[in-house]
Design an enzyme around this catalytic site. Sequence first.
Site, mmCIF file in Angstrom:
data_model
loop_
_atom_site.group_PDB
_atom_site.id
_atom_site.type_symbol
_atom_site.label_atom_id
_atom_site.label_comp_id
_atom_site.label_asym_id
_atom_site.label_seq_id
_atom_site.Cartn_x
_atom_site.Cartn_y
_atom_site.Cartn_z
ATOM 1 N N HIS A 47 -47.346 -47.040 6.549
ATOM 2 C CA HIS A 47 -48.351 -47.312 7.580
ATOM 3 C C HIS A 47 -47.819 -48.279 8.635
ATOM 4 C CE1 HIS A 47 -52.069 -45.489 5.727
ATOM 5 N NE2 HIS A 47 -51.161 -45.339 4.784
ATOM 6 N N ASP A 66 -55.444 -49.536 11.857
ATOM 7 C CA ASP A 66 -55.203 -48.428 10.935
ATOM 8 C C ASP A 66 -56.549 -47.913 10.420
ATOM 9 O OD1 ASP A 66 -52.616 -47.547 8.918
ATOM 10 O OD2 ASP A 66 -54.637 -47.111 8.215
#
Length: 479
Positions: free
Chosen positions: A28, A130
């Site tokens: 990520h 995110d």
Amino acid sequence: MDPKPKKISNNNKKMIHVLLLPYPTQGHLNPMLQFAKRLVSKGIKATLATTIFVHASLHKANPTTTNPNHHHHLSIDFETISDGYDTTGRSVSGIGIYLETFRVVGSRTLAELIRRLSESGRPVDAVVYDSFLPWGLDVAKGFGLVGAVLFTQSCAVNAVYYHVHNGAVLVDEGDDVKGKKKVVSLPSLVPLQISELPSFYSPGLYPGYHYLVLNQFSNVDKADFVLFNSFFELEKEIVEWMAKLWPVRTIGPTVPSMCLDKRLENDKDYGINLWQPDNDICIKWLNEKSFGSVVYVSFGSVAKLESEQMVELAWGLKNSKHYFLWVVRESEKTKLPLEDTLKLDEKKQGLLVNWCPQLEVLGHKSLGCFLTHCGFNSTLEALSLGVPLVAMPQWTDQTTNAKYVEEAWGVGIRARPGEDGIVRREVVENCVKELMEGEKGTEIKKNVNKWRDLAREAVGHGGSSDKNIDEFVAKLAPL
Ligand code: UDP
């Protein structure tokens, strides 16, 4: 649907400042960092807010990032927030407790950071968070800032989770009846067997992760932008379908520019590693091998294989008679019994490393194919560098990615497990041989090169992702 971000408080002379909030794992961090680099290349000031734990790990692992205010030759600032686990990085009580603590402590420390940046003359205009951290939007909106969510998994995977969130995929569909494979048909997606759905679709074994992936949609309707690390051409039908719901923009592949359009000078690698890569060992070994002769094997940063699977894989690779470079993380080492490891190395056929510079490996002339768990970054990287795949998915989004790899994009073949869930050595051997020696391999190589070219075009000047990033940047400018 056109995003209408709030008018933001900035004056014309100041650079727009975007604060980026990644989820703290390698898969990520990489996309968020790369998106930050693209923003900087378009005149935006970018600050990456990692957790204190990740920040400390990065500095240990990569000496080039010792200056927190500078990343490579691109001026990305690094700042920290807290997930509540500053010294351990994870809760021993599981993902559910971790996420809740991160929400509470993260919201508070993110707000403090935004305030601190403002007081030090670096006011933030927009927050890109995110999708695993939807509270990032609440914090951004609390300050009247633009909030953009970045999904780092594929559009296909997220479309499935969105349908589950809406109750369109029933959990009891999880059983194949009397050996007959059930197929789930959802708008814009290829028909998926239960085993091809992303594995957190049902609370099943992983209730905490199930909550995590559904919670991505808890406030997505309020986000000013819904960004995806994908590119339009790769997932056209799904993007078009999603664009009816949200202001969707594909901005990927978020792979370093030197692997794609080469427009960002010095952008050769991600530059942030949670483990120290064995660079010299890998590249020296690859340099000694002939063109297209090596199988690269990696299961990414999280997946854990059963001991039996490791042994089957090792023998499958050995029996294929092809060279292989295999990343076995330190924590996985004990699963490969010593006698097997030694037999592997009799003819120096295999090199085992803890962690490698994956992009350099994938781009190396000696590489023939990539046996992968189909993490989305690894998939996009292989695609961007024209490397055919043997797909051996383990869990999470990998199962669906593998389906698309083989059937929708034609860039690989799946190494299928038996009834007991183990991929046997003969299957591994055959898949590797098929890609390295067979006609199928030639056809797949052609397909992957086609996608490589399309990926380059997408991020290149005037390509679909490039235009989407331009549009995002333009919308952040003072009205
Ligand atoms: N990676 C790397 N060296 C390795 C193995 C992986 O640099 O030895 C990088 C890889 O390039 C990718 C990331 O780690 O960017 C893994 O992300 P992915 O989405 O493929 O899998 P995950 O780790 O999230 O399961």
